[in-house]
Design a protein around this motif. Structure first.
Motif, mmCIF file in Angstrom:
data_model
loop_
_atom_site.group_PDB
_atom_site.id
_atom_site.type_symbol
_atom_site.label_atom_id
_atom_site.label_comp_id
_atom_site.label_asym_id
_atom_site.label_seq_id
_atom_site.Cartn_x
_atom_site.Cartn_y
_atom_site.Cartn_z
ATOM 1 N N PRO A 73 40.063 45.112 42.495
ATOM 2 C CA PRO A 73 39.586 45.310 43.865
ATOM 3 C C PRO A 73 38.884 46.646 44.082
ATOM 4 C CG PRO A 73 41.976 45.514 43.754
ATOM 5 C CD PRO A 73 41.530 45.009 42.423
ATOM 6 N N ASP A 74 39.078 47.610 43.183
ATOM 7 C CA ASP A 74 38.364 48.876 43.300
ATOM 8 C C ASP A 74 36.920 48.766 42.837
ATOM 9 O OD1 ASP A 74 40.652 50.082 44.240
ATOM 10 O OD2 ASP A 74 41.243 50.913 42.289
ATOM 11 N N ALA A 75 36.622 47.730 42.068
ATOM 12 C CA ALA A 75 35.283 47.591 41.492
ATOM 13 C C ALA A 75 34.499 46.417 42.050
ATOM 14 C CB ALA A 75 35.395 47.435 39.972
ATOM 15 N N VAL A 76 35.181 45.501 42.726
ATOM 16 C CA VAL A 76 34.532 44.264 43.166
ATOM 17 C C VAL A 76 34.834 44.001 44.635
ATOM 18 C CG1 VAL A 76 34.422 41.761 42.840
ATOM 19 C CG2 VAL A 76 34.690 43.246 40.852
ATOM 20 N N ASP A 77 33.790 43.698 45.381
ATOM 21 C CA ASP A 77 33.925 43.141 46.719
ATOM 22 C C ASP A 77 33.920 41.626 46.561
ATOM 23 O OD1 ASP A 77 33.564 42.083 49.261
ATOM 24 O OD2 ASP A 77 32.144 43.627 49.880
ATOM 25 N N PRO A 78 34.941 40.921 47.050
ATOM 26 C CA PRO A 78 34.976 39.461 46.874
ATOM 27 C C PRO A 78 33.719 38.761 47.370
ATOM 28 C CG PRO A 78 37.073 40.258 47.721
ATOM 29 C CD PRO A 78 36.141 41.429 47.737
ATOM 30 N N GLU A 79 32.971 39.404 48.259
ATOM 31 C CA GLU A 79 31.724 38.803 48.733
ATOM 32 C C GLU A 79 30.692 38.685 47.608
ATOM 33 O OE1 GLU A 79 31.053 37.549 51.769
ATOM 34 O OE2 GLU A 79 33.171 37.896 52.269
ATOM 35 N N GLU A 80 30.923 39.418 46.504
ATOM 36 C CA GLU A 80 30.009 39.321 45.368
ATOM 37 C C GLU A 80 30.081 37.962 44.678
ATOM 38 O OE1 GLU A 80 29.283 42.773 42.683
ATOM 39 O OE2 GLU A 80 31.165 43.510 43.557
ATOM 40 N N PHE A 81 31.210 37.275 44.819
ATOM 41 C CA PHE A 81 31.376 35.995 44.139
ATOM 42 C C PHE A 81 30.612 34.899 44.868
ATOM 43 C CE2 PHE A 81 35.488 38.147 43.001
ATOM 44 C CZ PHE A 81 35.179 38.336 41.669
ATOM 45 N N ASP A 82 29.972 34.055 44.117
ATOM 46 C CA ASP A 82 29.266 32.903 44.669
ATOM 47 C C ASP A 82 30.300 31.921 45.225
ATOM 48 O OD1 ASP A 82 27.979 30.347 44.947
ATOM 49 O OD2 ASP A 82 26.394 31.024 43.615
ATOM 50 N N ALA A 83 30.275 31.712 46.520
ATOM 51 C CA ALA A 83 31.302 30.882 47.151
ATOM 52 C C ALA A 83 31.141 29.404 46.822
ATOM 53 C CB ALA A 83 31.277 31.079 48.665
ATOM 54 N N LYS A 84 29.912 28.986 46.529
ATOM 55 C CA LYS A 84 29.677 27.568 46.261
ATOM 56 C C LYS A 84 30.010 27.219 44.816
ATOM 57 C CE LYS A 84 26.328 23.845 46.837
ATOM 58 N NZ LYS A 84 24.961 23.471 47.278
ATOM 59 N N ASP A 85 29.585 28.041 43.873
ATOM 60 C CA ASP A 85 29.857 27.786 42.453
ATOM 61 C C ASP A 85 30.154 29.116 41.772
ATOM 62 O OD1 ASP A 85 30.039 26.926 39.839
ATOM 63 O OD2 ASP A 85 28.337 25.552 39.991
ATOM 64 N N THR A 86 31.404 29.539 41.862
ATOM 65 C CA THR A 86 31.796 30.858 41.369
ATOM 66 C C THR A 86 31.643 30.971 39.865
ATOM 67 O OG1 THR A 86 33.408 30.895 43.179
ATOM 68 C CG2 THR A 86 33.611 32.613 41.495
ATOM 69 N N TYR A 87 31.962 29.888 39.130
ATOM 70 C CA TYR A 87 31.871 29.939 37.664
ATOM 71 C C TYR A 87 30.416 30.130 37.237
ATOM 72 C CZ TYR A 87 36.446 27.821 38.418
ATOM 73 O OH TYR A 87 37.722 27.565 38.865
ATOM 74 N N ALA A 88 29.501 29.383 37.840
ATOM 75 C CA ALA A 88 28.084 29.537 37.530
ATOM 76 C C ALA A 88 27.581 30.894 37.997
ATOM 77 C CB ALA A 88 27.272 28.427 38.185
#
Length: 342
Positions: free
Chosen positions: A140-155
């Motif tokens: 959590p110190d390095a990543v804002d969860p908003e960075e993750f693709d909400a529709k296809d996180t793996y891709a």
């Protein structure tokens, strides 16, 4: 692609016979157990089986080993196998065992009510008993969860913004293979290959097990990775200061990839009714005894998740396609190799 050279916990676990609830190891003076379980699951079986024995009087012994090794043993033993139940940790392995005729079809209203339709074989040859979600863990110190693709996180992890920031499991892991098989099933081979090549292009660090992956995220060696949820729960329980958070993947799309630990009654079992009774007990009143210590999710929607994993929150899960996990496994392995994923 960078490969992190660390000692892992992979590899075949030597076959071991363990007595449960007063039933000792054969050959040391104990009477034979009522049920013999061949299991690739190594998560606190003794406590759950002991509770089953205390309630029913049916004793259980188990032989532990790798999925493929135990399946080959079943096939080699044929009608002479002492096994009554085959338990494994991947839906594809269960599908494969059923396809090869090693599991008997059951009719059980209890199991059909307790286990969701996509987590059991339509012919009753196997049933999911515990569920694990393979999702994103991050610092959590390095990543804002908003960075993750909400529709296809793996891709989305193939996006160049993740270059040098990712840790993932090795290509030999059943977890990796089933995830990639699900991507092939979901997107088709060409798109799945593009995704995996994107991970490789992002200089993904390859880890030999999920614990090392989470330790690397905690230490800041990578920002995010893909892990089974229960490893996060276990590491948090052992180290409350662990700087790793969980993010449910693809909640605006297909949902988070899930797999199961499950079992089926062995074709030709000498004790099919008792084996069915054990399956029914695990899927119903024994659900929490079976899953809580390992921090897995119960498959039975009437069972409450263990409190620590309940704190992760509810999530939308990708429907499980056991046939795809099994039938596409070889293609997933080939795709990983073609992409240069080690």
């Amino acid at each position: 692609m960078r490969r992190r050279s660390l000692l892992g916990t992979t590899g075949f676990l030597a076959v071991v016979m363990t007595g449960v609830s007063g039933c000792g190891v054969p050959g040391v003076g104990a009477e034979s157990a009522d049920l013999q379980v061949y299991t690739a699951r190594h998560y606190d079986l003794e406590a759950a089986f002991s509770e089953f024995t205390n309630q029913t009087g049916i004793t259980v012994e188990f032989i532990s080993g790798g999925d493929a090794e135990l399946l080959e043993r079943l096939k080699a033993e044929g009608e002479d196998t002492p096994a009554d139940l085959f338990m494994t940790v991947d839906a594809g392995n269960l599908w494969n065992a059923a396809r090869q005729g090693e599991l008997a079809a059951l009719e059980s209203e209890t199991l059909d009510q307790a286990v969701p339709e996509d987590l059991r074989d339509p012919e009753g040859s196997w049933y999911g008993l515990a569920m694990r979600a393979r999702t994103v863990a991050y610092n959590p110190d390095a990543v804002d969860p908003e960075e993750f693709d909400a529709k296809d996180t793996y891709a989305g992890l193939a996006d160049p913004k993740w270059k040098g920031r990712l840790c993932m499991r090795d290509a030999t892991s059943a977890y990796t293979q089933s995830l990639v098989a699900s991507l092939i099933d979901l997107h088709g081979r060409d798109r799945a290959l593009e995704i995996v090549r994107g991970w490789v292009s992002n200089d993904v660090q390859i880890m030999s097990n999920d614990v090392l992956l989470l330790e690397a995220i905690d230490a800041g060696q990578c920002d995010a990775g893909i892990s089974n949820h229960y490893y996060v729960a276990r590491e948090q329980a052992e180290n409350p200061d662990l700087n790793v958070s969980l993010h449910w993947a693809s909640q605006e799309g297909a949902g988070t990839h899930v797999n199961i630990s499950g079992a089926g009654v062995v074709e030709g079992s000498d004790n099919p009714e008792q084996a069915r009774q054990l399956l029914e007990w695990i899927a119903s009143e024994g659900q929490n005894a079976f899953v809580d210590a390992s921090y897995e999710f119960p498959v039975n929607p009437d069972a409450e998740p263990e409190p620590r994993i309940a704190e992760f929150g509810e999530f939308k899960r990708m429907p499980l396609n056991a046939e795809a996990y099994g039938d596409l496994n070889a293609e997933a392995i080939d795709l990983l190799a073609e992409a240069g994923y080690e």
